[in-house]
Design an enzyme around this catalytic site. Structure first.
Site, short mmCIF file in Angstrom:
data_model
loop_
_atom_site.label_atom_id
_atom_site.label_comp_id
_atom_site.label_asym_id
_atom_site.label_seq_id
_atom_site.Cartn_x
_atom_site.Cartn_y
_atom_site.Cartn_z
N GLU A 145 48.99 33.67 35.41
CA GLU A 145 49.42 34.97 34.89
C GLU A 145 49.74 35.91 36.03
OE1 GLU A 145 48.03 37.89 31.32
OE2 GLU A 145 46.48 37.33 32.77
N CYS A 189 49.22 41.32 28.33
CA CYS A 189 48.68 39.96 28.18
C CYS A 189 49.60 39.08 27.37
CB CYS A 189 47.30 40.02 27.54
SG CYS A 189 47.26 40.88 25.96
N GLU A 241 39.47 38.75 24.57
CA GLU A 241 40.93 38.70 24.56
C GLU A 241 41.35 38.73 26.01
OE1 GLU A 241 44.44 39.52 25.13
OE2 GLU A 241 44.19 41.49 24.20
N GLY A 298 41.19 33.29 25.21
CA GLY A 298 40.09 34.00 24.61
C GLY A 298 39.51 33.35 23.38
N LYS A 304 33.37 51.09 27.92
CA LYS A 304 33.59 51.06 29.37
C LYS A 304 35.08 50.85 29.63
CE LYS A 304 32.98 48.57 33.66
NZ LYS A 304 34.42 48.80 33.92
N TRP A 323 43.05 48.32 31.80
CA TRP A 323 43.78 49.50 32.24
C TRP A 323 45.20 49.59 31.70
CZ3 TRP A 323 47.97 47.41 34.51
CH2 TRP A 323 47.84 46.20 35.20
#
Length: 496
Positions: free
Chosen positions: A387, A286, A252, A460, A177, A153
Site C-alpha cells: 500500500e 484505504c 479496518e 481487517g 484517540k 489522519w
C-alpha cells in the site's frame, strides 16, 4: 487563521484540560505553517478519562435510558455538526490538507451517520426465540461498557462518527484517540458533543502517542472493545494485545484494491471512476483503486486516454474550489510515497505521468505530489503488493475473466474492488469471485451509512456501519423465564 481552530486543550472525561503528554504539532500541509502546538494526552490523562467514563457509563441516568432517549443525544450531535459545518470543514482542511470540497462532504457524512444511528437505534429490536420447553426465551443486547476508538489522519470526522455514533447508540462510554497528525477536528467534535448535553464523562478525546495512549486503551482491563482504523502492522499488534485479554476488536486496515476494465466498458464512465477512485483524497484512502487491470483489446487506447485525463487534473491549494488533488498530509508522508515510486522505477516500472513533487509558487512550501501512473509492472512487483497511500496507480493488461479474477485476488489485502462492464452477468460473477469486502460496479468510492463496510485478509476484520453496526458495540445475553411455577423434577423435593 489559528483563531478559528480549537485552542489545543483536550477533552478528558468531560473536562477541558491541558494534556500532560508529548507535544503535538498540527501543520497545514499546503504551506507547512503551524496550525496549533498542543500537549497530547499522557498515560495519567488516559487513566483519568477511563475512571470518569466508568462512573458515567454505570450511572442509571445513562445506562437506564430507553433507546429513543439515547437517540435524542445523537440527533442533537448531528444538529450541532450541521450548524458548525463550515467551521469543521475548515478545521479538517487545515489539519489534513484535504480540499474544502471534500472535507465539506465528510462533515455532511458525519452528521448523517449520527442521524442514521439514532434512527436505527429506535428500531433495533431484541427478540423472542422459539420455545423449546415450558419457558420463555429472549435474546437481548446490552452495552459493552467502555469502548476505545482509534481513528486515522486521512478522514477524521467521518471515521470518528462511524465509531462514536454506534458506540454511544449502544449505551457505551467512548474514548476517542485521533491521529497525532490530525487532532484538531476530533477536538472540535468534542465541543459539539458537550454542547449537545451528553452526560459528562461519556466521551473523551485523547490525541497522543500510540505507545502511550494507544497501548493504554488496548491493555486496560476496563476497556471492553477497541475499534481501530489504520495501518495493517499496527492492527496486527493491536490484535495480539487484545487476544491476551480476550477482547473483541474491529480492524479496518490497509488496501491494494483492484479496479478492472473490460473491453465492453463505457470508457468515459470508467476513466472518471478510476480518477476519482485513486486520485481523490490525493490517494490517501484505504479503498483507493490503486491496481488497474485493463483488458488487452483496449489496453493501449484506454491507458492513453487515462493518462491524458490524469495530466489534466488540477493540483493545488485545498482552499481553492478548482483544486482536485491537494497536498499530502505531511512532508514525511510525501517522502514515503516518493520512495515507493523510486523503488518501482528501479525495479523496472515506466512512469507514464507524474512521479515527482511539483516545484515553484505554492508547491515549494507544501507537501504536494503529482498524480502518478506506472506501467511495465507485474502483479508480483512490490509496487503492486504494498500500500502506497498516495496518488499512485499501476496499470496492467489482462486477457480473460478467469485471469483477472486470479490476479485481483493475488494480494494480501481484500478491502475493495471496482469493475466496469456493460455485461451484468459478468459483473455479478466477478463481484462474487473477488475476495473483498466491497465491490463497486460501474462506479467507485460511493458509500452509504446503511451498508456494512470492512475488509478481508490483511484488510481487517469485522464490519462497521449499517443497523448491525450498533450490535457490534453490544453484548448479547440470553434470558430464560420459567412458565410452570414448579420446582425442577431433578431435585426430587419431598412434598409437605
Amino acid at each position: 487563521m489559528t483563531h478559528d481552530l480549537p485552542d489545543g486543550r483536550l477533552f478528558i472525561g468531560g473536562e477541558w484540560e491541558t494534556g500532560t503528554g508529548a507535544e503535538i504539532t498540527s501543520i497545514f500541509p499546503a504551506d507547512g505553517s503551524v496550525n496549533r502546538v498542543l500537549k497530547g494526552a499522557s498515560r495519567a490523562d488516559g487513566e483519568r478519562a477511563i475512571a470518569r467514563a466508568l462512573k458515567a457509563q454505570a450511572d442509571p441516568a445513562w445506562r437506564g435510558l430507553k433507546p429513543h432517549e439515547r437517540a435524542r443525544y445523537l440527533h442533537r450531535i448531528a444538529d450541532g455538526i450541521d450548524a458548525n459545518a463550515q467551521r469543521i470543514a475548515f478545521i479538517q482542511t487545515r489539519d489534513t490538507g484535504k480540499t474544502l470540497r471534500e472535507t465539506s462532504a465528510l462533515v455532511a457524512s458525519a452528521a448523517a451517520t449520527f442521524r442514521y444511528m439514532a434512527a436505527a437505534l429506535e428500531t433495533l429490536d431484541d427478540s423472542l426465540t422459539s420455545p423449546r420447553g415450558d419457558y420463555l426465551t429472549m435474546s437481548v443486547h446490552e452495552p459493552l461498557g467502555l469502548v476505545a476508538a482509534i481513528t486515522p489522519w486521512n478522514s477524521p470526522i467521518a471515521s470518528d462518527a462511524q465509531k462514536v455514533a454506534p458506540a454511544l447508540a449502544a449505551g457505551n462510554a467512548v474514548l476517542l484517540k485521533p491521529a497525532s497528525w490530525s487532532p484538531l477536528v476530533s477536538l472540535e467534535l468534542a465541543r459539539i458533543v458537550e454542547e449537545a448535553g451528553l452526560p459528562k464523562g461519556l466521551f473523551s478525546v485523547l490525541p497522543g502517542a500510540g505507545r502511550e495512549i494507544g497501548n493504554l486503551l488496548v491493555e486496560h482491563p476496563a476497556i471492553a472493545k477497541v475499534s481501530f482504523t489504520g495501518g495493517t502492522s499496527t492492527g496486527r499488534t493491536l490484535a495480539r494485545q487484545a487476544a491476551e485479554k480476550l477482547m473483541p476488536v474491529s480492524l479496518e486496515l490497509g488496501g491494494k484494491s483492484p479496479t478492472i476494465v473490460f473491453a465492453d466498458a463505457d470508457q468515459e464512465l470508467a476513466v472518471a471512476g478510476i480518477l476519482f477512485g485513486v486520485f481523490s483524497s490525493s490517494g490517501q484512502s484505504c479503498i483507493a483503486g490503486s491496481r488497474l487491470f485493463v483488458q488487452r483489446a483496449i489496453y493501449d487506447q484506454f491507458v492513453t486516454r487515462l493518462v491524458a485525463a490524469t495530466k489534466a487534473l488540477v493540483v493545488g491549494d485545498p482552499l481553492d474550489p478548482a483544486t482536485q488533488v491537494a497536498p499530502l498530509v505531511h512532508p514525511d508522508h510525501r517522502s514515503a510515497v516518493a520512495a515507493h515510486v523510486a523503488q518501482a522505477v528501479a525495479d523496472g516500472a515506466t512512469v507514464l505521468c507524474g512521479g515527482f513533487a511539483p516545484e515553484g509558487g505554492i508547491y515549494d512550501a507544501g507537501s504536494y505530489y503529482m498524480p502518478t501512473i506506472l506501467s511495465n509492472v507485474t502483479n508480483t512487483d512490490r509496487i503492486c503488493r504494498e500500500e502506497v497511500f498516495g496518488p499512485v496507480l499501476v496499470v496492467l493488461p489482462f486477457d480473460e475473466e478467469a485471469d483477472v479474477i486470479a490476479q485481483g485476488n493475488d494480494n494480501d489485502y481484500g478491502l475493495a474492488c471496482g469493475l466496469w462492464t456493460r455485461d451484468f452477468p459478468r459483473a455479478y460473477r466477478v463481484a462474487r469471485a473477488i475476495t473483498t469486502g466491497t465491490v463497486w460496479i460501474n462506479t467507485y468510492k460511493q458509500f452509504s451509512i446503511s451498508t456494512p463496510f470492512g475488509g478481508e485478509k490483511d484488510a481487517g476484520m469485522g464490519r462497521e456501519k449499517g443497523r448491525e453496526g450498533i450490535r457490534a458495540y453490544m453484548a448479547q445475553k440470553s434470558l430464560y423465564v420459567d412458565l410452570t411455577g414448579r420446582p425442577h423434577p431433578w431435585a426430587r423435593l419431598q412434598e409437605g
